[in-house]
Design a protein around this motif. Structure first.
Motif, mmCIF file in Angstrom:
data_model
loop_
_atom_site.group_PDB
_atom_site.id
_atom_site.type_symbol
_atom_site.label_atom_id
_atom_site.label_comp_id
_atom_site.label_asym_id
_atom_site.label_seq_id
_atom_site.Cartn_x
_atom_site.Cartn_y
_atom_site.Cartn_z
ATOM 1 N N PHE A 144 -6.905 -2.216 10.565
ATOM 2 C CA PHE A 144 -7.484 -2.228 8.880
ATOM 3 C C PHE A 144 -7.593 -1.010 8.082
ATOM 4 O O PHE A 144 -7.115 -1.029 6.426
ATOM 5 N N VAL A 145 -8.793 -0.399 8.752
ATOM 6 C CA VAL A 145 -9.540 0.263 7.461
ATOM 7 C C VAL A 145 -8.763 1.639 7.593
ATOM 8 O O VAL A 145 -8.702 2.331 6.485
ATOM 9 N N GLY A 146 -7.627 2.198 9.263
ATOM 10 C CA GLY A 146 -6.526 2.882 8.448
ATOM 11 C C GLY A 146 -5.942 2.371 7.757
ATOM 12 O O GLY A 146 -4.860 3.381 6.967
ATOM 13 N N LEU A 147 -5.784 1.175 7.585
ATOM 14 C CA LEU A 147 -4.090 0.559 6.616
ATOM 15 C C LEU A 147 -4.879 0.879 5.228
ATOM 16 O O LEU A 147 -4.493 1.244 4.191
ATOM 17 N N ALA A 148 -6.118 0.081 5.477
ATOM 18 C CA ALA A 148 -6.804 1.059 4.025
ATOM 19 C C ALA A 148 -7.003 2.159 3.505
ATOM 20 O O ALA A 148 -6.725 2.591 2.299
ATOM 21 N N LEU A 149 -7.695 2.903 4.499
ATOM 22 C CA LEU A 149 -6.650 4.605 3.650
ATOM 23 C C LEU A 149 -6.162 4.737 3.214
ATOM 24 O O LEU A 149 -5.593 5.667 2.684
ATOM 25 N N LEU A 150 -4.914 3.900 4.470
ATOM 26 C CA LEU A 150 -3.066 4.828 4.335
ATOM 27 C C LEU A 150 -2.926 4.102 2.111
ATOM 28 O O LEU A 150 -2.193 4.776 1.561
ATOM 29 N N LEU A 151 -3.105 2.981 2.307
ATOM 30 C CA LEU A 151 -3.805 2.470 0.740
ATOM 31 C C LEU A 151 -3.716 3.251 -0.283
ATOM 32 O O LEU A 151 -3.860 3.568 -1.028
ATOM 33 N N GLY A 152 -5.511 3.449 0.264
ATOM 34 C CA GLY A 152 -6.299 4.292 -1.175
ATOM 35 C C GLY A 152 -6.188 5.840 -0.578
ATOM 36 O O GLY A 152 -6.532 6.139 -2.132
ATOM 37 N N GLY A 153 -5.504 6.188 0.494
ATOM 38 C CA GLY A 153 -6.289 7.267 0.466
ATOM 39 C C GLY A 153 -4.353 8.548 0.239
ATOM 40 O O GLY A 153 -4.479 9.448 -0.376
ATOM 41 N N ALA A 154 -3.770 7.877 0.252
ATOM 42 C CA ALA A 154 -2.317 7.945 0.270
ATOM 43 C C ALA A 154 -1.153 7.203 -0.613
ATOM 44 O O ALA A 154 -1.050 8.661 -2.162
ATOM 45 N N ALA A 155 -1.539 5.709 -0.828
ATOM 46 C CA ALA A 155 -1.026 5.411 -1.842
ATOM 47 C C ALA A 155 -1.205 5.837 -3.217
ATOM 48 O O ALA A 155 -0.816 5.865 -4.144
ATOM 49 N N ALA A 156 -2.436 5.616 -3.226
ATOM 50 C CA ALA A 156 -3.349 5.592 -4.519
ATOM 51 C C ALA A 156 -3.467 6.910 -5.610
ATOM 52 O O ALA A 156 -2.686 6.457 -6.495
ATOM 53 N N PRO A 157 -3.339 7.880 -4.654
ATOM 54 C CA PRO A 157 -2.643 9.189 -5.259
ATOM 55 C C PRO A 157 -1.376 8.940 -5.565
ATOM 56 O O PRO A 157 -0.825 9.904 -6.647
ATOM 57 N N VAL A 158 -0.306 8.558 -4.799
ATOM 58 C CA VAL A 158 0.940 8.627 -5.040
ATOM 59 C C VAL A 158 1.728 8.059 -6.764
ATOM 60 O O VAL A 158 1.864 8.355 -7.593
#
Length: 460
Positions: free
Chosen positions: A172-186
């Motif tokens: 879930f940390v990976g999912l969070a980083l996906l949301l925060g690290g990839a989706a948030a900048p987009v």
């Protein structure tokens, strides 16, 4: 399960009553892990975007921006141990931890969105606004994270089931980083106006926080609810006893160094992609290259920890991360393909450095200190506040590298050409520095001695 309050009052060992003795349902593992979405999004998005939000949208100088990022962590460092103690003393039909988690769930999303609300302020005034709200958000996050961190050491007495909890957590940390690290900048970059982009991103991530936190509170209702013996010691006596725990006092600095390393590298990604690679869109691409391996390899790190034990596996994970960091240093030489490969290595290493220290902490929480006391609340409070502080130190190290190398801040819509010295400073600060810090964690880790034989286990 309901509280087990029928036993005798807690003795010197302060053993919890009502803890788990059998394998818990997979749903409890999964819902517990889902709480990491909230804590990781809260750490990742500010770690990735807050510094550049301050310097490039609100015209805050790099030095002052570093202070803004660091200050809430300092406040959190002082308060989180108290949250742990207060949760130890909580008496509730929900158990000692979940009421605090609910309080955090109802406050953090609103405060998080407000941090990125894009106030009509610039410079020092904007810095003050962000600092005030970020302090409040950090305290709300601790109300959730401190009791959440304490749970695996209390609701199961199985050495490897604690790793199972943290395998779910790492995924879930990976999912969070996906949301925060990839989706948030987009999301942020999808709007022509920077202020609108940050505002919409803050609202979207706030909704994610709310869903993850409420889900974890509701989903762990089937977990055992320990009841702790009444204790009246203040913070300082409990801290002395906590650092008297010989396993915790060597694990803690190792974990801090890991968190500093990851915080420095994450904060540097948008600077490197925008200035060294020349394309801000690469931020999401590289974060994806980190996050997919982070999620996929979590079960492999658990298997390795069963084979070689947790300490050795954590050392291997640190080495893989450092190798990826050194590879990123060579981006000017081998370009995007090398950056992608190196980012994959960073993700594999991060998977292990997230999973294994957390599992080792749960073993420490389940093991009495030399004084005979178990102090889940204060240990988890020290752990989470130290982790937050370490990540802020990582961001501060990057801001120091930017300031020393002559990075020039800008306002929204402004374009500034950075000097060659500034480009070198941001690249070294984002890659070589975190790689070296990560490798330094091997020194305290070498003195960690708690193994399966030391805490007991039923299954492998």
């Amino acid at each position: 399960m309901c509280d087990d309050r029928s036993g005798p009052a807690g003795g010197p060992g302060d053993e919890p009553r009502g803890g788990g003795s059998g394998a818990l349902p997979r749903s409890v593992h999964a819902w517990y892990g889902s709480g990491a979405v909230a804590t990781s999004v809260f750490n990742t998005v500010p770690g990735l975007l807050l510094l550049i939000y301050l310097t490039d949208s609100l015209s805050v100088s790099p030095a002052l921006a570093g202070i803004v990022v660091f200050l809430p962590k300092l406040v959190d460092l002082l308060v989180s141990p108290y949250i742990g103690i207060w949760s130890d003393r909580t008496r509730s039909s929900w158990g000692p931890r979940r009421p605090w988690m609910l309080a955090g769930a109802l406050t953090l999303p609103v405060l998080f969105a407000a941090v990125f609300a894009g106030p009509p302020l610039q410079g020092d005034a904007a810095a003050g606004y962000v600092a005030l709200l970020f302090v409040a958000a950090a305290l709300a996050a601790s109300m959730f994270q401190v009791p959440h961190t304490a749970m695996p050491g209390e609701i199961t007495d199985d050495y490897h089931e604690r790793s199972t909890f943290n395998t779910w957590r790492t995924a879930f940390v990976g999912l969070a980083l996906l949301l925060g690290g990839a989706a948030a900048p987009v999301i942020q970059s999808s709007f022509d106006d920077d202020a609108t982009g940050y505002r919409v991103m803050g609202l979207a991530m706030g909704a994610v926080l709310l869903a993850a936190m409420l889900g974890s509170v509701a989903g762990t209702r089937r977990a055992p609810r320990p009841v702790f013996g009444h204790r009246t010691e203040g913070l300082l006596p409990q801290l002395r006893a906590a650092f008297g725990h010989r396993h915790f006092r060597v694990l803690f600095p190792a974990h801090l160094l890991m968190a500093v390393a990851s915080g420095t590298m994450v904060a540097g990604v948008p600077y490197v992609t925008a200035n060294v690679m020349g394309e801000p869109a690469y931020t999401s691409i590289l974060m994806m290259c980190v996050l997919v391996p982070l999620m996929v390899t979590a079960p492999l790190w658990k298997r390795l920890s069963v084979r070689v034990d947790k300490r050795a596996a954590a050392g291997y994970a640190a080495g893989v991360f450092a190798l990826g960091g050194l590879g990123l240093l060579l981006i000017p030489v081998w370009g995007v393909p090398g950056a992608v490969l190196s980012s994959v290595l960073v993700g594999v290493g991060l998977s292990g450095t997230h999973l294994l220290p957390a599992s080792m902490l749960a073993d420490c929480l389940a093991t009495p200190s030399e004084s005979g006391q178990r102090q889940g609340g204060v240990l988890s409070g020290v752990w989470t506040s130290g982790e937050a502080m370490a990540q802020a130190v990582g961001t501060g190290l990057l801001s120091l590298s930017l300031a020393v190398s002559g990075y020039v801040e800008s306002g929204a819509g402004e374009t500034v050409r950075q000097s060659d010295e500034a480009l070198r400073g941001m690249l070294v600060g984002s890659t070589l520095v975190p790689a070296a810090i990560m490798l330094s964690c091997l020194v305290p880790l070498a003195f960690y001695r708690l193994t399966a034989a030391g805490v007991g286990t039923r299954r492998t």
